[in-house]
Scaffold this motif. Structure first.
Motif, PDB file in Angstrom:
ATOM      1  N   GLU A 101       0.817  -1.218   0.049  1.00  0.00           N
ATOM      2  CA  GLU A 101      -0.096   0.023   0.090  1.00  0.00           C
ATOM      3  C   GLU A 101       0.715   1.122   0.103  1.00  0.00           C
ATOM      4  O   GLU A 101       1.944   1.484   0.740  1.00  0.00           O
ATOM      5  N   ASP A 102       0.397   2.298  -0.668  1.00  0.00           N
ATOM      6  CA  ASP A 102       1.217   3.415  -0.697  1.00  0.00           C
ATOM      7  C   ASP A 102       1.069   4.095   0.588  1.00  0.00           C
ATOM      8  O   ASP A 102       0.001   4.047   1.415  1.00  0.00           O
ATOM      9  N   SER A 126      11.963   4.622  -3.809  1.00  0.00           N
ATOM     10  CA  SER A 126      10.501   4.211  -4.297  1.00  0.00           C
ATOM     11  C   SER A 126      10.035   5.541  -4.981  1.00  0.00           C
ATOM     12  O   SER A 126      10.386   6.731  -4.369  1.00  0.00           O
ATOM     13  N   GLY A 127       9.329   5.461  -5.983  1.00  0.00           N
ATOM     14  CA  GLY A 127       8.859   6.625  -6.501  1.00  0.00           C
ATOM     15  C   GLY A 127       9.816   7.602  -7.155  1.00  0.00           C
ATOM     16  O   GLY A 127       9.357   8.912  -7.227  1.00  0.00           O
ATOM     17  N   THR A 151       8.870   6.759   2.259  1.00  0.00           N
ATOM     18  CA  THR A 151       7.270   6.665   1.739  1.00  0.00           C
ATOM     19  C   THR A 151       7.437   5.743   0.269  1.00  0.00           C
ATOM     20  O   THR A 151       8.028   6.006  -0.612  1.00  0.00           O
ATOM     21  N   VAL A 152       6.280   4.982   0.412  1.00  0.00           N
ATOM     22  CA  VAL A 152       6.280   3.933  -0.636  1.00  0.00           C
ATOM     23  C   VAL A 152       5.113   4.578  -1.695  1.00  0.00           C
ATOM     24  O   VAL A 152       4.089   5.171  -1.327  1.00  0.00           O
ATOM     25  N   SER A 153       5.484   4.829  -3.121  1.00  0.00           N
ATOM     26  CA  SER A 153       4.719   5.269  -4.138  1.00  0.00           C
ATOM     27  C   SER A 153       4.623   4.479  -5.128  1.00  0.00           C
ATOM     28  O   SER A 153       5.624   3.843  -5.832  1.00  0.00           O
ATOM     29  N   GLY A 154       3.559   4.086  -5.456  1.00  0.00           N
ATOM     30  CA  GLY A 154       3.176   3.026  -6.686  1.00  0.00           C
ATOM     31  C   GLY A 154       3.290   1.643  -6.372  1.00  0.00           C
ATOM     32  O   GLY A 154       3.285   0.865  -7.268  1.00  0.00           O
ATOM     33  N   GLY A 155       3.357   1.244  -4.933  1.00  0.00           N
ATOM     34  CA  GLY A 155       3.099   0.083  -4.491  1.00  0.00           C
ATOM     35  C   GLY A 155       4.661  -0.588  -4.247  1.00  0.00           C
ATOM     36  O   GLY A 155       4.314  -1.954  -4.067  1.00  0.00           O
ATOM     37  N   LYS A 180       4.612  -0.649   8.138  1.00  0.00           N
ATOM     38  CA  LYS A 180       3.603   0.584   7.727  1.00  0.00           C
ATOM     39  C   LYS A 180       3.338   1.432   8.948  1.00  0.00           C
ATOM     40  O   LYS A 180       3.099   0.587  10.102  1.00  0.00           O
TER      41      LYS A 180
END
Length: 182
Positions: A101-102, A126-127, A151-155, A180
């Motif tokens: 999850e983002d 990430s991202g 920060t997770v971006s785009g999974g 998370k």
């Protein structure tokens, strides 16, 4: 008749083991799965088998980068990522994760060892953004616990550890976690 029942039973056991293995490795319809402690990194504790998978190690000069199976050199369990070289230590250990999850996560690990000169970074990408924190080696079982918010971006995310030391550097890394934040 007895052999058929035994074969059927073994087939069911193997099928169940395969399904459980797939779920524990994050294969749940494309979504990553956390372990009981909320950690999304498979084999982050280096206790899951006889090798370092799914970690990918890039090493050209370090004499020893391997799985150590000794509880005294692990923060938990008995496995850890061990490194040593009479010459320079210089390697990278990475994993790519998808289906997350983002949002914001905490990336952390434990490390111990010794080297007069060293640069050790725990990092994530990430991202298109890189997040990193520097760790330290303070001697045998003097554990350092670096952590960084990512920060997770785009999974998807790449997590890793970069280790460079002068000649004679050694140590272990254990309990790499990605958890998370709420």
């Amino acid at each position: 008749m007895k052999k058929k029942i035994v074969k059927l039973f073994l087939g069911l056991v193997l099928s169940a083991a395969f399904l459980l293995s797939a779920c524990s490795n994050g294969d749940s319809g494309g979504r990553a799965v956390a372990d009981a402690n909320g950690n999304f990194i498979p084999n982050g504790n280096f206790d899951d088998g006889d090798d370092l998978s799914p970690w990918v190690i890039t090493n050209e000069i370090t004499e020893e980068v391997d799985l150590y199976d000794r509880a005294t050199d692990a923060i938990s369990g008995s496995g850890s990522l061990h490194f040593y070289s009479p010459g320079t230590v210089d390697f990278l250990a990475v994993q790519e994760l998808s289906g997350l999850e983002d949002g914001t996560y905490v990336l952390a690990c434990f490390m111990q060892g010794d080297a007069a000169e060293h640069e050790i970074f725990l990092f994530a990408e990430s991202g298109g953004t890189r997040f990193e924190v520097e760790g330290t080696l303070n001697g045998y079982v003097n554990w350092n616990n670096p952590s960084v918010d990512v920060t997770v971006s785009g999974g998807s995310i790449t997590v890793g550890i970069s280790v460079t030391t002068g000649p004679g550097g050694w140590g272990t890394i254990d309990d790499v976690t990605l958890i998370k934040k709420n």
